[in-house]
Enzyme design. Structure first.
Site, PDB file in Angstrom:
ATOM      1  N   ASP A 144       0.830  -1.211   0.000  1.00 16.99           N
ATOM      2  CA  ASP A 144       0.000   0.000   0.000  1.00 16.99           C
ATOM      3  C   ASP A 144       0.863   1.260   0.000  1.00 16.99           C
ATOM      4  O   ASP A 144       0.555   2.238  -0.690  1.00 16.99           O
ATOM      5  CB  ASP A 144      -0.914  -0.004   1.230  1.00 16.99           C
ATOM      6  CG  ASP A 144      -2.041  -1.013   1.095  1.00 16.99           C
ATOM      7  OD1 ASP A 144      -2.779  -1.200   2.066  1.00 16.99           O
ATOM      8  OD2 ASP A 144      -2.166  -1.620   0.012  1.00 16.99           O
ATOM      9  N   ALA A 145       1.939   1.232   0.787  1.00 21.29           N
ATOM     10  CA  ALA A 145       2.781   2.423   0.893  1.00 21.29           C
ATOM     11  C   ALA A 145       3.409   2.773  -0.450  1.00 21.29           C
ATOM     12  O   ALA A 145       3.526   3.946  -0.819  1.00 21.29           O
ATOM     13  CB  ALA A 145       3.872   2.191   1.952  1.00 21.29           C
ATOM     14  N   SER A 151     -14.839   7.484  -3.037  1.00 22.94           N
ATOM     15  CA  SER A 151     -13.762   7.218  -2.091  1.00 22.94           C
ATOM     16  C   SER A 151     -13.457   8.503  -1.329  1.00 22.94           C
ATOM     17  O   SER A 151     -13.931   9.586  -1.689  1.00 22.94           O
ATOM     18  CB  SER A 151     -12.510   6.744  -2.830  1.00 22.94           C
ATOM     19  OG  SER A 151     -12.058   7.757  -3.703  1.00 22.94           O
ATOM     20  N   ILE A 152     -12.667   8.376  -0.260  1.00 23.27           N
ATOM     21  CA  ILE A 152     -12.232   9.568   0.454  1.00 23.27           C
ATOM     22  C   ILE A 152     -10.718   9.686   0.297  1.00 23.27           C
ATOM     23  O   ILE A 152     -10.019   8.710   0.022  1.00 23.27           O
ATOM     24  CB  ILE A 152     -12.622   9.540   1.945  1.00 23.27           C
ATOM     25  CG1 ILE A 152     -11.997   8.327   2.657  1.00 23.27           C
ATOM     26  CG2 ILE A 152     -14.119   9.528   2.111  1.00 23.27           C
ATOM     27  CD1 ILE A 152     -12.263   8.321   4.151  1.00 23.27           C
ATOM     28  N   GLU A 168     -13.236   7.578  13.369  1.00 16.21           N
ATOM     29  CA  GLU A 168     -13.624   6.172  13.247  1.00 16.21           C
ATOM     30  C   GLU A 168     -12.431   5.348  12.764  1.00 16.21           C
ATOM     31  O   GLU A 168     -11.351   5.884  12.528  1.00 16.21           O
ATOM     32  CB  GLU A 168     -14.782   6.015  12.251  1.00 16.21           C
ATOM     33  CG  GLU A 168     -15.973   6.924  12.508  1.00 16.21           C
ATOM     34  CD  GLU A 168     -16.931   6.936  11.321  1.00 16.21           C
ATOM     35  OE1 GLU A 168     -17.332   5.839  10.870  1.00 16.21           O
ATOM     36  OE2 GLU A 168     -17.243   8.033  10.823  1.00 16.21           O
ATOM     37  N   LYS A 197     -10.631   2.737   9.905  1.00 17.47           N
ATOM     38  CA  LYS A 197     -10.629   2.429   8.473  1.00 17.47           C
ATOM     39  C   LYS A 197     -10.461   0.917   8.330  1.00 17.47           C
ATOM     40  O   LYS A 197      -9.366   0.381   8.443  1.00 17.47           O
ATOM     41  CB  LYS A 197      -9.499   3.159   7.745  1.00 17.47           C
ATOM     42  CG  LYS A 197      -9.532   2.977   6.230  1.00 17.47           C
ATOM     43  CD  LYS A 197      -8.431   3.789   5.558  1.00 17.47           C
ATOM     44  CE  LYS A 197      -8.513   3.672   4.043  1.00 17.47           C
ATOM     45  NZ  LYS A 197      -8.269   2.299   3.566  1.00 17.47           N
ATOM     46  N   ARG A 215     -19.206  -1.900  -4.200  1.00 16.14           N
ATOM     47  CA  ARG A 215     -18.874  -0.573  -4.693  1.00 16.14           C
ATOM     48  C   ARG A 215     -18.679  -0.575  -6.211  1.00 16.14           C
ATOM     49  O   ARG A 215     -19.108   0.336  -6.905  1.00 16.14           O
ATOM     50  CB  ARG A 215     -17.578  -0.067  -4.030  1.00 16.14           C
ATOM     51  CG  ARG A 215     -17.173   1.333  -4.490  1.00 16.14           C
ATOM     52  CD  ARG A 215     -15.685   1.608  -4.216  1.00 16.14           C
ATOM     53  NE  ARG A 215     -15.352   1.556  -2.812  1.00 16.14           N
ATOM     54  CZ  ARG A 215     -15.424   2.586  -1.978  1.00 16.14           C
ATOM     55  NH1 ARG A 215     -15.857   3.758  -2.419  1.00 16.14           N
ATOM     56  NH2 ARG A 215     -15.083   2.463  -0.722  1.00 16.14           N
ATOM     57  N   LYS A 233     -14.027  12.682  10.033  1.00 15.92           N
ATOM     58  CA  LYS A 233     -15.104  13.341   9.304  1.00 15.92           C
ATOM     59  C   LYS A 233     -15.563  14.555  10.103  1.00 15.92           C
ATOM     60  O   LYS A 233     -15.735  14.467  11.329  1.00 15.92           O
ATOM     61  CB  LYS A 233     -16.291  12.385   9.108  1.00 15.92           C
ATOM     62  CG  LYS A 233     -15.956  11.141   8.299  1.00 15.92           C
ATOM     63  CD  LYS A 233     -17.121  10.150   8.264  1.00 15.92           C
ATOM     64  CE  LYS A 233     -16.746   8.878   7.508  1.00 15.92           C
ATOM     65  NZ  LYS A 233     -17.803   7.852   7.580  1.00 15.92           N
TER      66      LYS A 233
END
Length: 703
Positions: free
Chosen positions: A40-41, A89-90, A126, A128, A149, A308
């Protein structure tokens, strides 16, 4: 209309094209194939590099850029679902330090034109989750559809699979608006994942060749949701957390996100308890640190937290940019995948004799700890990934899962890298613990040590199997006591069990005199056994209870059996080349014969006889499979009755299966039997067969 600029440097254009290609490929592997090959990184770093190039040269921005859309694809076999409200997505904040939270708060305040003297903002913080995003559509309070999604605009209809998740209510509690879409994450808890893999390993050990173990909870959850057969999804331990909304009609959404989550709890929707309303940047930083400290101890995987803006009114003021809300961000933790160097490949011997290659690594901090060893699983997997000494590899560690090598970074491979891994060559064909020959059967992925009764690495497992209820049935000799006996050096081989004395046993932790005396009495009582039980207790690979009974009946004596050549072994019903070779390999090891002679010397004995032919009956030579719960008989009782009547019980259904005995809650074995046309009986049907076999035996002439 302003003409589009085309004067970007050639190097920037070429790099942007290269990055787009790379990101598309790795996104496809992650989202569609559920088989990521890039940490991921590293993906985030490449993504940010492309964003920077596009920001500096807007003329290079194209509609197909990964920065402009959410990647995904509807799989063949599912009905497409057009989302009424896109599943966007955020933004991901990859700065894993406190500064990442500070940067988000500063951006939000700047967008809202707040000064230093203005009050701090309230945020909902929250987790993830590392799972699969799902949209649940409730109409009049009833679940009518569930969709993935997909690409954010169109997903897959997976309603039949989502209905199998007990946590998801089929009807909302106390609320029935015309439309309410709930969004959340399907995931698998770590303990459920480990239990699932334990069951898979048991099935594989029982001969279920189509089964496999799973690599990580996220991909397993995604694969289960995408199964066309809901029965398969139902057997996966899926869980769900709700965290947002899609389309809403006829219900007034609460004025704050925290109140929305509270309302979801009242609707009987599962919402993660690890959430908190915090104030200002300091509140965000504190939450990020608290969750980071307990991340590895959470019952499920996460890769960050989500912030958020709590007020819905402020969310609406902030709006969106590039299909991402300005009012939310995902703040990551240090990656659970990192790159490092392979210094050496060693081989470990497991409790069952399995030989596992292990990469010795340049120490690297990953998943919250420093890792210097990572499993390569087996020789085939090592070769498939082409892991060599000197390679740069991607290492993954999540929670308490054993670190593993995910892939090789081929572009960093040095010219003088070592040769392809060859386990047998590396070990010169010998077990690194006991020196016994190693072997790998045709069609098997694992090499194994053949010194089962002799190898120190397998000592505990051999003792537990030997003492098991279906083997020598030595009462009181369980896992904890075996651990103590071996670790204290009191039991090194099976015969030394029968040389234990009261003084040695009472010196062990939590072993009183009465318990010690009971164990010695049990050992003395079990010096006398049956030939079949003794054969099974030896733990010869592929020789289960049924095969042990067949072999005992066919040969009648241990010496005839031990010295039987392959062609004689193959004359035994249901003994094929694999089992026959496994038996020969076992007895060709001198130390295995030594252990058996020592067991005879300490008094183990059983009746021997000349080989006899089994009485012909309707069940002789027939193969049975048991599945589900029978009304009156336990599975062991049914198995004993079948074998006493000349039948054979196996673990898996195949074309060679004659009967499947099915009880309540029969699973995939029943389905497979029906698909293959195998005759299925209930308990009454089994009893009729047994009665016919008994009648045939009574009518047969006496020997």
């Amino acid at each position: 209309m302003t003409a589009r600029r085309t004067d970007a440097p050639a190097a920037s254009a070429a790099r942007a094209a290269q990055l787009r290609s790379l990101l598309h490929e790795h996104a496809h592997r992650y989202y569609v194939l559920d088989s990521p090959t890039l940490p991921d990184a590293e993906y985030d770093r490449l993504f940010q590099e492309l964003q920077a190039i596009e920001a500096a040269h807007p003329e290079l921005l194209s509609a197909d850029s990964p920065t402009q859309r959410i990647i995904g694809k509807v799989l063949d076999g599912f009905t497409p679902v057009r989302h009424a409200v896109p599943m966007l997505s955020i933004r991901t904040e990859t700065d894993t330090e406190s500064s990442g939270a500070l940067a988000f708060d500063a951006r939000v305040r700047r967008e809202l034109e707040l000064g230093e003297s203005d009050a701090p903002l309230e945020y909902m913080a929250e987790l993830k989750f590392d799972g699969l995003a799902i949209n649940l559509r409730y109409e009049a309070g009833v679940l009518v559809q569930a969709a993935t999604r997909g690409d954010g605009e169109t997903g897959e209809d997976v309603t039949q699979n989502i209905r199998t998740i007990d946590q998801i209510p089929l009807r909302l509690r106390g609320l029935s608006p015309p439309v309410l879409e709930v969004r959340g994450e399907v995931y698998i808890r770590r303990d459920d994942f480990e239990a699932l893999n334990r069951r898979q390993r048991e099935l594989i050990a029982q001969g279920e060749k189509n089964e496999k173990t799973y690599i990580n909870p996220r991909n397993t959850a995604a694969g289960a949701v995408r199964q066309l057969d809901p029965a398969i999804a139902a057997r996966r331990p899926l869980s769900f957390f709700a965290y947002g909304l899609g389309e809403v009609q006829g219900w007034e959404v609460p004025a704050a996100h925290s109140l929305l989550l509270d309302a979801m709890v009242q609707m009987a929707l599962p919402v993660c308890a690890e959430r908190e309303v915090v104030v200002g940047a300091d509140g965000l930083v504190g939450f990020h640190r608290r969750i980071g400290a307990k991340r590895d101890h959470l019952p499920f995987d996460i890769d960050g937290v989500v912030y958020k803006v709590n007020s819905r009114a402020l969310q609406q003021r902030l709006g969106f940019v590039s299909r991402e809300p300005r009012w939310a961000v995902a703040h990551k933790y240090p990656a659970q995948e990192q790159m490092t160097l392979v210094r050496e490949i060693e081989v470990q011997v497991g409790r069952t004799g399995k030989l596992t290659p292990v990469a010795k690594l340049e120490p690297v901090f990953v998943g919250g700890t420093t890792v210097s060893n990572a499993t390569l699983h087996n020789e085939d997997e090592t070769r498939r990934k082409d892991v060599r000494v000197g390679d740069t590899v991607i290492v993954r560690r999540a929670g308490d899962v054993i670190p593993e090598v995910v892939a090789v970074v081929l572009e960093r491979r040095p010219a003088d890298v070592g040769t392809a891994f060859d386990l047998s060559q590396k070990l010169n064909g010998r077990c690194p613990v006991c020196g016994s020959a190693i072997a790998r059967e045709d069609g098997e992925v694992d090499w194994r040590c053949t010194g089962g009764l002799f190898c120190a690495a397998q000592r505990k497992q051999a003792l537990l199997h030997f003492a098991g209820r279906r083997a020598m049935d030595i009462e009181g000799l369980g896992d904890k006591l075996v651990e103590q006996l071996v670790d204290a050096g009191l039991v090194q081989t099976l015969p030394s069990l029968y040389k234990l004395d009261l003084e040695q046993l009472t010196a062990l932790d939590r072993m009183g005199e009465k318990s010690a005396a009971n164990l010695l009495a049990a050992l003395a009582a079990k010096r006398s056994t049956t030939f079949a039980r003794f054969l099974y207790a030896l733990g010869i690979r592929h020789v289960g209870e049924s095969t042990a009974k067949d072999l005992a009946g066919h040969f009648g004596s241990l010496d005839r059996f031990m010295n039987a050549p392959l062609e004689q072994l193959l004359r035994v019903p249901d003994v094929g080349p694999v089992i026959a070779q496994s038996i020969r390999t076992f007895f060709d090891q001198p130390h295995n014969r030594d252990v058996i002679e020592q067991l005879r010397a300490v008094g183990l004995h059983w009746p021997e006889h000349e080989p006899v032919q089994a009485t012909a009956s309707p069940m002789s030579g027939k193969t049975f499979v048991l599945t589900g719960s029978l009304p009156a008989l336990s599975r062991d009782q049914a198995k004993d009755l079948i074998e006493a009547a000349g039948g054979r019980v196996t673990a898996s259904v195949s074309k060679k299966t004659d009967f499947v005995i099915a009880g309540a809650q029969a699973g995939s074995k029943l389905e497979k039997a029906q698909a293959l046309g195998v005759e299925v009986l209930d308990e009454d049907g089994l009893r009729k067969l047994l009665a016919a076999a008994a009648a045939a035996a009574a009518a047969a002439p006496s020997a």
